[in-house]
Motif scaffolding. Structure first.
Motif, PDB file in Angstrom:
ATOM      1  N   ASP A  76      -1.031 -20.146 -12.327  1.00  0.00           N
ATOM      2  CA  ASP A  76       0.419 -20.067 -12.279  1.00  0.00           C
ATOM      3  C   ASP A  76       0.815 -18.716 -11.697  1.00  0.00           C
ATOM      4  O   ASP A  76      -0.041 -17.868 -11.395  1.00  0.00           O
ATOM      5  N   ASP A  77       2.113 -18.485 -11.509  1.00  0.00           N
ATOM      6  CA  ASP A  77       2.578 -17.268 -10.836  1.00  0.00           C
ATOM      7  C   ASP A  77       2.103 -16.010 -11.550  1.00  0.00           C
ATOM      8  O   ASP A  77       1.597 -15.069 -10.926  1.00  0.00           O
ATOM      9  N   ASP A  78       2.269 -15.961 -12.882  1.00  0.00           N
ATOM     10  CA  ASP A  78       1.899 -14.760 -13.640  1.00  0.00           C
ATOM     11  C   ASP A  78       0.404 -14.483 -13.552  1.00  0.00           C
ATOM     12  O   ASP A  78      -0.027 -13.330 -13.431  1.00  0.00           O
ATOM     13  N   LEU A 112      -1.171 -16.165  -1.273  1.00  0.00           N
ATOM     14  CA  LEU A 112      -0.059 -15.879  -2.181  1.00  0.00           C
ATOM     15  C   LEU A 112       1.276 -16.103  -1.485  1.00  0.00           C
ATOM     16  O   LEU A 112       1.465 -15.681  -0.336  1.00  0.00           O
ATOM     17  N   ARG A 115       6.950 -14.101  -2.257  1.00  0.00           N
ATOM     18  CA  ARG A 115       7.612 -13.531  -3.441  1.00  0.00           C
ATOM     19  C   ARG A 115       6.595 -12.910  -4.400  1.00  0.00           C
ATOM     20  O   ARG A 115       6.847 -11.870  -5.014  1.00  0.00           O
ATOM     21  N   LEU A 116       5.410 -13.546  -4.514  1.00  0.00           N
ATOM     22  CA  LEU A 116       4.385 -13.012  -5.413  1.00  0.00           C
ATOM     23  C   LEU A 116       3.696 -11.809  -4.796  1.00  0.00           C
ATOM     24  O   LEU A 116       3.331 -10.861  -5.491  1.00  0.00           O
ATOM     25  N   GLN A 119       5.741  -8.898  -5.575  1.00  0.00           N
ATOM     26  CA  GLN A 119       5.585  -8.454  -6.958  1.00  0.00           C
ATOM     27  C   GLN A 119       4.329  -7.608  -7.130  1.00  0.00           C
ATOM     28  O   GLN A 119       4.346  -6.578  -7.801  1.00  0.00           O
TER      29      GLN A 119
END
Length: 343
Positions: A76-78, A112, A115-116, A119
Motif C-alpha cells: 500500500d502507499d504507506d 512509484l 505523489r509517493l 513524499q
C-alpha cells in the motif's frame, strides 16, 4: 465477472501478506465469495509464482511462504514510502547492504507514482541521520537479521550458535522478542529457554539461526519495551573505564550532548544532573565529555587510568587552539594594523 477477478486476486494476495495463516472460510468471508472460488484463486496465484502453501489442521488453511523466486509484492502507499525511505538511508550496521539497497531503490522508484515519489523526497530531505562519533563497528548479516525478524513476528522458537564476549561458543534455544538497532550494533532480545531468563544477544556474534516450527505465547518483557530493556542492560554492563560527575545542566541537555543512554544521566534538580559514563574504549568517554561543562572538582570520580587519555585529548585540542592563534597573529603582522580598514 472477469473484470472483477484481478481486483479480487489482489485483495486475496494482500490478505495473505498481512497474516501468517488464514483458513479458507476466513478468506471467503472477507472477500464475499465461496470457498470453491478461494481454492480456484489460490491455484491461479500459485500459477503466477506465488508460493501459497496449504496448511493442515481442523479447518485447514493457507499461508504465503518463501519460494525459489521472488514474486511481485503488493504494497500500500504507506508501505511503499516506508521501504523507499529505508532504502535511501541504507541501513547502518548491516553487512553488504549499501549497494544492494541502491539497486532495490532504483527498481522501486521506477514504479512509484509521482505523489509517493514526492513524499519520499520530502521525508528524506527533512530527516538527517546523526551518527555517534564512534559510529563504526561490527556489522550484522542481513540473512541472519531476516531470520530473527521472522521468528519475532511469528513468536517462533529459534536456535542458533552464540559467541560470548569472553570467546565461549555454544548452542542457544530461545523465545524471540525483538531486534533493536543501537547504531551501529544490532541486538536480539529473547528469553533463553535453557537458562530460564531474558538475554541480550549481539547479532554479529550469532550464527546459524534456525526456526524450529514451534510457536509460543509471547512473554512479558521486564521493561516497558525492547529498546528500554537494551538501554538498561547496556548501562549496567561492566566496563574497563568509568567516569562520574555532577553537571550544571538539566538531564535532557546532558543526555543529548553526551549521547548517553537514559540510565547514565539522572536529574538532581531542574538545573543539575549526575553523569555516569562507562566504556572499554577511553576515547569514547573523552569524546562524550566534550559537549558539556563539568561541575566542581570534588564531584568528579572514576577510573584513574582514564586520566592520561583525557589529558592527551586536552593537549590535542589546546595545540589546535594555539595553532589558530598563531595563524591569526601572523596574518595581522603581515597585513599591518590598518589593513582591516582599507585604504
Amino acid at each position: 465477472m472477469s473484470q472483477d477477478l484481478p481486483a479480487r486476486m489482489l485483495r486475496l494476495l494482500s490478505l495473505l501478506q498481512t497474516r501468517r495463516t488464514w483458513t479458507g472460510d476466513e478468506l471467503a468471508d472477507r472477500l464475499g465469495v465461496t470457498l470453491r472460488t478461494i481454492r480456484r484463486d489460490i491455484d491461479r496465484l500459485r500459477g503466477l509464482g506465488y508460493p501459497v502453501q496449504g496448511t493442515t489442521g481442523t479447518a485447514g488453511g493457507y499461508r504465503l511462504t518463501s519460494g525459489a523466486d521472488v514474486p511481485p509484492l503488493l504494497l500500500d502507499d504507506d508501505e511503499a514510502v516506508a521501504i523507499a525511505v529505508a532504502l535511501r538511508t541504507a541501513t547502518r550496521g548491516v553487512a553488504r547492504i549499501e549497494e544492494t539497497a541502491v539497486r532495490a531503490l532504483a527498481k522501486l522508484e521506477q514504479v512509484l507514482p509521482v505523489r509517493l515519489r514526492h513524499q519520499v523526497t520530502t521525508i528524506q530531505a527533512a530527516a538527517a541521520p546523526l551518527p555517534v562519533p564512534w559510529g563504526t563497528g561490527p556489522t550484522a548479516d542481513p540473512t541472519v537479521l531476516a531470520t530473527l525478524a521472522a521468528a519475532c513476528r511469528d513468536h517462533e522458537i529459534v536456535t542458533f550458535t552464540y559467541r560470548t564476549s569472553g570467546g565461549e561458543t555454544g548452542p542457544r534455544r530461545v523465545e524471540p522478542h525483538a531486534l533493536v538497532a543501537a547504531d551501529p550494533v544490532w541486538y536480539f532480545v529473547a528469553h533463553d529457554i535453557d537458562r530460564d531468563g531474558w538475554r541480550l544477544f549481539r547479532v554479529d556474534r550469532l550464527t546459524d539461526p534456525a526456526p524450529t516450527g514451534h510457536r509460543v505465547t509471547p512473554r512479558e518483557l521486564p521493561n516497558p519495551d525492547a529498546a528500554t530493556y537494551v538501554a538498561a542492560r547496556l548501562a549496567a554492563a561492566p566496563a574497563r573505564y568509568t567516569f562520574h560527575a555532577t553537571v550544571p545542566a538539566d538531564a535532557e541537555t546532558v543526555r543529548a550532548r553526551t549521547w548517553s543512554l537514559p540510565g547514565r544521566v539522572q536529574p538532581v534538580d531542574d538545573h543539575t544532573s549526575t553523569l555516569d559514563l562507562a566504556a572499554d574504549n577511553p576515547h569514547h568517554i573523552a569524546e562524550q565529555l566534550l559537549g558539556i561543562d563539568l561541575g566542581p572538582d570534588d564531584t568528579i570520580h572514576g577510573t584513574l587510568e582514564l586520566a592520561p587519555h583525557l589529558e592527551q585529548l586536552g593537549k590535542r585540542l589546546l595545540r589546535a587552539a594555539n595553532a589558530l592563534t598563531r595563524q591569526d597573529d601572523q596574518s595581522k603582522q603581515r597585513d599591518g594594523p590598518d589593513a582591516r580598514h582599507g585604504p
